[in-house]
Design a protein around this motif. Structure first.
Motif: not given
Lengths: 273, 273
Positions: A218-231
Motif C-alpha cells: 500500500v502506497i500512501d500518497v496523502g499528506i494531510n495536516v490536522e491539528n499540527d499533525e501530519i496524516f
C-alpha cells in the motif's frame, strides 16, 4: 509493517550528487510562488535546504498576480541560467492551472505539469512525469516487479492518479491498472482484489484495514495536516496487515528528490543543445 | 445482439452539416500519406467521399520520405487555408511517430496524436482526443450513462486504450476504469466482472463468449482483414449474450465522422483568432 525507504532514498541522493559533479556549473531550480505567506515560504526554505545539500542552486521568485505570472514564466523559460521551473500552489484565481503551466517551457517543466509532459508519458517517453507519480513508480519498483500485477490507484488527479496509471502501463512496467475515485462503487471489493494499492485522495486516514487484503503493498500518497499533525490517506493500523509507506517520510520525501533529479536532468539536456 | 448505431451516426452527420453551413467557407482537411500505394489511396478516396458529402474540402499530399514530411507538416500547419491535418500509416522508417506528429500544429491536430492533445485530456480539457477513443466514448454514452460503471479497456495503445481510459475518467463521465493488455493475468476474470468492455488489440476474433458475462456492453474496436474479409477483435458469437458493436460498420464508421467533426471544430476555432 512500515516500508523502510532509506536505501532507495540514499541511492537517489548518491545518483544526483554524482551527476551534479559532472556538470560544468550547478543546475538551477527557480521556484515561483504566487502566495508568499509564511507557510509557503517555510516550505520553500526546506526545499532550498535539500537543493543546496545536493549542489543545486535554488532561487525564489514572487508573482502575486496572474499578470506577474504571465511575464515571469516566459522570462524564466527563456533564461539560460535557469534549468527547472517549480510553481507553488495556490495560483491566483484569475488564471487556470492549465493556462499557467502552459507558460513553462517543456524543457524546464521539472514538475511534469505541462500537457506535453503528460502526453509524452502516453508515448512511453516520460521525460518529466509529475514528481509524485514518478516517486510512487520508483517505490513500487524498489519493492517488487510490477509486471502483470493488479495495481489499483485510488484518485484521478492530474498530478498523481492519471499520470501514474499511464506510467504503470508503459511497456516494461506492464501492470494491469484500475483507477478508482469518489464515484466508484464497491471500492473495497476492488482494492481487496489488488496486489498493490496506491491511495491519493487527500483525506486523512480515509482507508482502514477493511479495504485491504493482508500482504498487499500500500502506497500512501496523502499528506494531510490536522491539528499540527501530519496524516496520510491510509490509517496507520493498515501496517499491521500490509506493507505500508510511512507518512511523513514516505512518498513525499522521495517526491522532493525526484524534483531535484529532474532539475539535474534538465541541466544535462540543456548542455546537449 | 448487435448494436444499431444508425441513430447516433445520423445525429452526428446532421450536427456536422449544420455547423459547416454556418462557416464562411468550407473547412479543409489535408491528408498526408508517406506510402501512396493502391490500398492507402483507395482508403483515402473513401475518406474523401465522406468529407465531400459533409461539405468538407479534402486534399491529398504525398511525402514519401522523412525529409518530405519535415517540410510538408510545418508548411500545412502554417497554411491558413488548411484546418485539419491527417497523417496515414505507415510512416517512413527513419522518423518516429512522436517526432512526426509533433510537427503538426496542435490547433490542426484533428487526429489527436500530438502529445499536447493527449495531455489536454488529462486536464479534463479534451480539445482533439484521438478519433477512435472519442468514437468509443460517444458510443458508450449513446447506450448508457457510464458514471460509476466498471469499464475494462483491453489494449494500451496511444491511439485507443490509453487516451480512452483518460476520457472515461473525466469528471462528468466518472467511470471506474481498468486497462488490460498482453501481460495481464486472468483477463477473463476481469472482463467478466465488468459492465462494459472495450476491446482494441488488433487480433481477429480473439475474444469469445468465455470472456463476457451476459448483458455486458462490448465495444469492438478491431478492424482486421483476413482473406479479403473484415473481422473485429471479438468473435461475432458474443452478440448472442451481449450487446456488441458490429464490425464493419461500428466503431470505424463513427471514427471517420469524428475526424470530420474535429476538422469542423478546428475551422470554428480558427475563425475566432
Amino acid at each position: 509493517m512500515f516500508l523502510n525507504l532509506e536505501p532507495l532514498y540514499s541511492s537517489i541522493v548518491e545518483n544526483i550528487k554524482e551527476r551534479v559533479s559532472k556538470l560544468a556549473r550547478p543546475p538551477k531550480l527557480a521556484a515561483v510562488t504566487c502566495q508568499p505567506d509564511p507557510s509557503t515560504l517555510s516550505y520553500l526554505r526546506s526545499q532550498e535546504k535539500q537543493a543546496k545539500r545536493l549542489g543545486i542552486e535554488f532561487a525564489v521568485y514572487e508573482a502575486p498576480k496572474a499578470s506577474d505570472l504571465k511575464l515571469l514564466l516566459p522570462k524564466l523559460s527563456a533564461d539560460d541560467t535557469v534549468n527547472g521551473i517549480f510553481l507553488t500552489h495556490p495560483l491566483p484565481s484569475d488564471i487556470s492551472e492549465l493556462e499557467a503551466v502552459s507558460l513553462i517551457s517543456p524543457e524546464k517543466d521539472v514538475e511534469g505539469r505541462h500537457p506535453i509532459s503528460l502526453g509524452n508519458i502516453m508515448y512511453d517517453n516520460p521525460i518529466f512525469p509529475p514528481c509524485t507519480a514518478e516517486a510512487v513508480l520508483r517505490i513500487i519498483k524498489y519493492v517488487t516487479n510490477p509486471s502483470g500485477k493488479r495495481i489499483t490507484v485510488v484518485g484521478r488527479s492530474v498530478t498523481v492518479g492519471k499520470p501514474l496509471s499511464m506510467l504503470l502501463l508503459q511497456k516494461g512496467v506492464d501492470a494491469t491498472v484500475t483507477v478508482c475515485h469518489s464515484r466508484t462503487k464497491d471500492l473495497a471489493e476492488i482494492t481487496k482484489n489488488s496486489e498493490i494499492v496506491v491511495v491519493a485522495i487527500g483525506k486523512a486516514k480515509a482507508l482502514g484495514k477493511e479495504y485491504f487484503s493482508s500482504g498487499t503493498l500500500v502506497i500512501d500518497v496523502g499528506i494531510n495536516v490536522e491539528n499540527d499533525e501530519i496524516f496520510g490517506d491510509v490509517d496507520p493500523s493498515v501496517a499491521e496487515i500490509c506493507e505500508l509507506t510511512p507518512v511523513p517520510g514516505g512518498v513525499g520525501r522521495i517526491t522532493t528528490l525526484v524534483l531535484m533529479e529532474h532539475t539535474v536532468k534538465a541541466a544535462e539536456m540543456a548542455r546537449k543543445y
